[in-house]
Design a protein around this motif. Structure first.
Motif, mmCIF file in Angstrom:
data_model
loop_
_atom_site.group_PDB
_atom_site.id
_atom_site.type_symbol
_atom_site.label_atom_id
_atom_site.label_comp_id
_atom_site.label_asym_id
_atom_site.label_seq_id
_atom_site.Cartn_x
_atom_site.Cartn_y
_atom_site.Cartn_z
ATOM 1 N N ASP A 222 10.961 95.942 64.695
ATOM 2 C CA ASP A 222 10.496 95.017 65.721
ATOM 3 C C ASP A 222 11.667 94.484 66.538
ATOM 4 O O ASP A 222 11.567 94.299 67.742
ATOM 5 C CB ASP A 222 9.764 93.859 65.040
ATOM 6 N N TYR A 223 12.776 94.218 65.869
ATOM 7 C CA TYR A 223 13.954 93.727 66.567
ATOM 8 C C TYR A 223 14.743 94.861 67.223
ATOM 9 O O TYR A 223 15.699 94.609 67.947
ATOM 10 C CB TYR A 223 14.859 92.955 65.610
ATOM 11 N N LYS A 360 22.628 102.104 82.705
ATOM 12 C CA LYS A 360 22.351 101.068 81.712
ATOM 13 C C LYS A 360 22.870 101.549 80.381
ATOM 14 O O LYS A 360 22.555 102.653 79.944
ATOM 15 C CB LYS A 360 20.847 100.809 81.637
ATOM 16 N N ARG A 362 22.786 101.169 76.492
ATOM 17 C CA ARG A 362 22.049 100.596 75.372
ATOM 18 C C ARG A 362 23.066 100.425 74.244
ATOM 19 O O ARG A 362 23.371 101.364 73.524
ATOM 20 C CB ARG A 362 20.922 101.543 74.960
ATOM 21 N N PHE A 366 24.742 94.908 70.631
ATOM 22 C CA PHE A 366 24.028 93.875 71.378
ATOM 23 C C PHE A 366 22.639 93.648 70.790
ATOM 24 O O PHE A 366 22.232 92.509 70.538
ATOM 25 C CB PHE A 366 23.928 94.303 72.846
ATOM 26 N N ILE B 52 11.522 99.290 69.333
ATOM 27 C CA ILE B 52 11.856 99.136 70.751
ATOM 28 C C ILE B 52 13.343 99.404 70.915
ATOM 29 O O ILE B 52 14.169 98.865 70.194
ATOM 30 C CB ILE B 52 11.450 97.758 71.304
ATOM 31 N N VAL B 53 13.672 100.296 71.826
ATOM 32 C CA VAL B 53 15.072 100.691 71.982
ATOM 33 C C VAL B 53 15.730 99.892 73.096
ATOM 34 O O VAL B 53 16.807 99.344 72.916
ATOM 35 C CB VAL B 53 15.193 102.205 72.254
ATOM 36 N N ASP B 54 15.050 99.802 74.244
ATOM 37 C CA ASP B 54 15.729 99.177 75.373
ATOM 38 C C ASP B 54 14.740 98.810 76.473
ATOM 39 O O ASP B 54 13.634 99.343 76.521
ATOM 40 C CB ASP B 54 16.769 100.160 75.936
ATOM 41 N N VAL B 55 15.181 97.880 77.319
ATOM 42 C CA VAL B 55 14.448 97.547 78.541
ATOM 43 C C VAL B 55 15.433 97.688 79.699
ATOM 44 O O VAL B 55 16.528 97.130 79.645
ATOM 45 C CB VAL B 55 13.900 96.100 78.487
ATOM 46 N N VAL B 56 15.060 98.460 80.692
ATOM 47 C CA VAL B 56 15.960 98.703 81.822
ATOM 48 C C VAL B 56 15.252 98.310 83.106
ATOM 49 O O VAL B 56 14.119 98.719 83.343
ATOM 50 C CB VAL B 56 16.356 100.197 81.919
ATOM 51 N N LYS B 101 9.659 91.555 68.968
ATOM 52 C CA LYS B 101 10.558 90.403 69.003
ATOM 53 C C LYS B 101 11.904 90.759 69.618
ATOM 54 O O LYS B 101 12.564 89.929 70.222
ATOM 55 C CB LYS B 101 10.786 89.898 67.572
ATOM 56 N N GLY B 102 12.317 92.003 69.431
ATOM 57 C CA GLY B 102 13.625 92.409 69.931
ATOM 58 C C GLY B 102 13.726 92.402 71.443
ATOM 59 O O GLY B 102 14.817 92.438 72.002
ATOM 60 N N PHE B 105 16.265 89.543 73.604
ATOM 61 C CA PHE B 105 17.624 89.731 74.129
ATOM 62 C C PHE B 105 17.641 90.697 75.307
ATOM 63 O O PHE B 105 18.341 90.495 76.286
ATOM 64 C CB PHE B 105 18.520 90.276 73.008
ATOM 65 N N MET B 106 16.852 91.760 75.204
ATOM 66 C CA MET B 106 16.862 92.788 76.244
ATOM 67 C C MET B 106 16.373 92.229 77.559
ATOM 68 O O MET B 106 16.938 92.493 78.627
ATOM 69 C CB MET B 106 15.990 93.971 75.819
ATOM 70 N N GLU B 109 18.862 89.876 79.148
ATOM 71 C CA GLU B 109 19.956 90.580 79.817
ATOM 72 C C GLU B 109 19.521 91.080 81.195
ATOM 73 O O GLU B 109 20.259 90.962 82.174
ATOM 74 C CB GLU B 109 20.413 91.750 78.947
ATOM 75 N N GLN B 110 18.308 91.645 81.268
ATOM 76 C CA GLN B 110 17.845 92.154 82.556
ATOM 77 C C GLN B 110 17.605 91.027 83.552
ATOM 78 O O GLN B 110 17.836 91.172 84.745
ATOM 79 C CB GLN B 110 16.573 92.996 82.380
ATOM 80 N N ILE B 127 22.494 85.363 79.751
ATOM 81 C CA ILE B 127 23.045 85.702 78.438
ATOM 82 C C ILE B 127 24.488 86.168 78.525
ATOM 83 O O ILE B 127 25.317 85.760 77.725
ATOM 84 C CB ILE B 127 22.126 86.716 77.725
#
Lengths: 400, 164
Positions: A222-223, A360, A362, A366, B52-56, B101-102, B105-106, B109-110, B127
């Protein structure tokens, strides 16, 4: 495994005070500031404050050609520069569907695994030092020195080596490199045993690490944490097996995975990973063929030095690639590697020019830091140092 | 399960609002803004995209749809990675912190770097950059050569402002 988190707060003073930790605290591994809410000695909340090392790498990328960005990737996770080079070059290569020469692929794997070992050795050294075990530091840095010497022989630099290029690697390694590597592979298994003898059954180490920093497997996904933390939470997810990049599908190795969900199982994961990396290095050293180390694809590959000195066309091509760069097709792509800290990915948006439209990064550290509040709530303030150490953060990668 | 099954499922459920394509070996699922959160929730619950890996976010100043937001999600059970892409006309989009939940932070940042406002985010602050920074550097209209400096008179106070 017993979870020693303090759940019931009623025995405590009930008065929350806020304490500042860092950015110059020695156990924060760089410039990380934590605002900690404490009830007595129990952590109620942790708020990480980051950005002290922000250099705007993603913005810099938008104004540099694809080749010019490679040295900046070294400065992300500066303990394993060659993994970062590899991730970035794989992302750019995805635009071209280019064939990388065999020897270059093997050298990339060797470099990436050596970078993993160097990073893990720094981790075990500093993490043990944080918790109070001094001796491991000296042993681990002795072996790291051997790896850095190898990097110096191969690339001319101990750190920030920027050696992997788009389409291959910069140059072949001298034969002395393989002698050193063979020597290193022979002794390393025994050296890992030495570290384990110092820590694995050490009663103080167990007290400080077992059951501390609990992160459940559901929360780990989830995190979005990755790398040794996810594998320490019992999820056997390793990008080298799940999405084999480069030539990782040819090697026989196991995914290190332990289900304690605490600092101790993250320690076990990294120790096993070191042994597995040594196995990969051994296989790569046996199988590595002779041949070129740079693709002959004229769109992205540099011509070799011999060609540049002898042929006019090669000289022009080299000059053009360095001064102008190359254009990528329009579109978006993503490539990631299993870096020592976790999943390191580069998401590139191209609008068909020589420079990326948007890049971007990843960064594994972070995202892993985002799970720090969840891992440390309810523990003692002294455990916080161990939990930060178990995440293995590098602030260069977090702040970018 | 392969990517085509996911595309087929969603295009039957939401006709005309979902499209899928494979670009440079990456699976892209382009989703309309009105339904994107339902799609993401269903991706997590039905297709087990728990990681979830990332949000761009990307700024496109010359387009009608000014921002792209891409959610990079991964299903460990099925070993498949999907990029869910949402195009938005202005900088406002709903948060997904209640799904993963992760994303906290993502998204922060965006918001900090690109200036996309994630509505409903529990703690939408800068952030990486300091709180008093003006503007969002990864926008394409952010001035590059115009230097801004701290105002020395305010250096010790909390209400620091940038002056030219």
């Amino acid at each position: 495994m017993e979870n020693v988190r303090v759940k019931d707060n009623k025995d405590y003073l009930g008065e929350v005070i806020t304490v500042n930790m860092g950015p110059q605290h020695p156990s924060t591994h760089g410039v990380l500031r934590l605002v900690v809410d404490l009830d007595g000695e129990t952590i109620v909340d942790v708020r990480p404050d980051i950005g002290f090392l922000h250099r705007g790498v993603e913005k810099l990328a938008e104004n540099r050609t694809y080749h010019q960005f490679i040295p900046l990737t070294d400065r992300l996770d500066y303990l394993s520069p060659l993994s970062n080079n590899l991730a970035y070059c794989l992302a750019v290569e995805k635009f071209f569907d280019v064939k990388i020469p065999e020897r270059a692929e093997y050298l990339r794997v060797i470099f990436a695994e050596l970078a993993r070992l160097a990073s893990h050795l720094v981790w075990i050294a500093t993490h043990a030092l944080d918790i109070g075990a001094m001796t491991v530091f000296l042993y681990a840095f002795r072996e790291r020195e051997m790896i850095l010497d190898m990097f110096e022989i191969a690339t001319g630099q101990r750190m920030t080596s920027s050696w992997i290029r788009i389409g291959g690697i910069r140059d072949d390694v001298p034969p002395e490199f393989f002698d050193r590597l063979r020597e290193f592979i022979e002794i390393f298994e025994e050296r890992v045993d030495t570290y384990e003898r110092l820590l694995t059954k050490n009663r103080i180490w167990l007290k400080r690490t077992k059951g501390v920093g609990y992160l459940s497997p559901e929360d780990a996904q989830d995190y979005g944490v990755s790398g040794p933390i996810m594998r320490g939470s019992g999820i056997p997810f390793d990008l080298r097996k799940a999405e084999p990049y480069s030539i990782y599908d040819r090697f026989d190795f196991e995914v290190a995975c332990f289900d304690g969900c605490d600092i101790y199982s993250r320690y076990q994961v990294r120790m096993k990973e070191m042994r597995e990396s040594r196995k990969i290095l051994e296989q790569a050293l046996e199988q590595i063929p002779e041949g070129p180390v740079m693709t002959d694809d004229p769109r992205i590959g540099f011509p070799s030095h011999e060609e540049v000195y002898e042929k006019m066309e090669a000289l022009i091509r080299r000059f053009y690639l360095i001064s102008k760069g190359f254009k990528t097709p329009k579109g978006e792509t993503y490539a990631c590697v299993e870096a020592p800290k976790g999943e390191l990915g580069f998401y590139i948006v191209s609008d068909g020019k020589e420079k990326p439209y948007r890049l971007k990064i990843r960064a594994a550290s972070f995202v892993n830091l985002g799970a720090l509040p969840a891992m440390s709530k309810g523990y003692m303030i002294a455990d916080l140092v161990g939990i930060i150490g178990s995440i293995d953060i590098v602030l260069g990668e977090i702040d970018r | 399960m392969v990517f085509d099954d996911i595309v087929k499922y969603f295009s039957e459920k939401y006709p005309g609002k979902v499209s899928g394509k494979v670009e440079f070996k990456c699976n892209f699922l382009t989703v309309d803004k009105s339904i994107f959160k339902d799609v993401l929730r269903e991706m997590k619950e039905k297709f087990s995209f728990k990681y979830i890996v990332d949000v761009v976010a990307t700024h496109w100043p010359n387009r009608d749809m000014k921002f792209d937001v891409v959610y990079n999600i991964y299903s460990i059970e099925n070993n498949i990675r999907v990029f869910v892409k949402v195009m938005i006309p202005d900088e406002k989009i709903e948060t997904v912190t209640d799904i993963w939940k992760g994303a906290n932070f993502m998204e922060r940042e965006q918001y900090d770097l690109v200036g996309v406002v994630f509505e409903g985010h529990p703690d939408l602050r800068r952030i990486l950059l300091p709180d008093f920074f003006e503007g969002h550097p990864l926008r394409k209209d952010f001035p590059l050569k115009e230097r801004k400096w701290f105002n020395k008179a305010d250096e010790q106070n909390l209400g620091i402002r940038f002056t030219k």
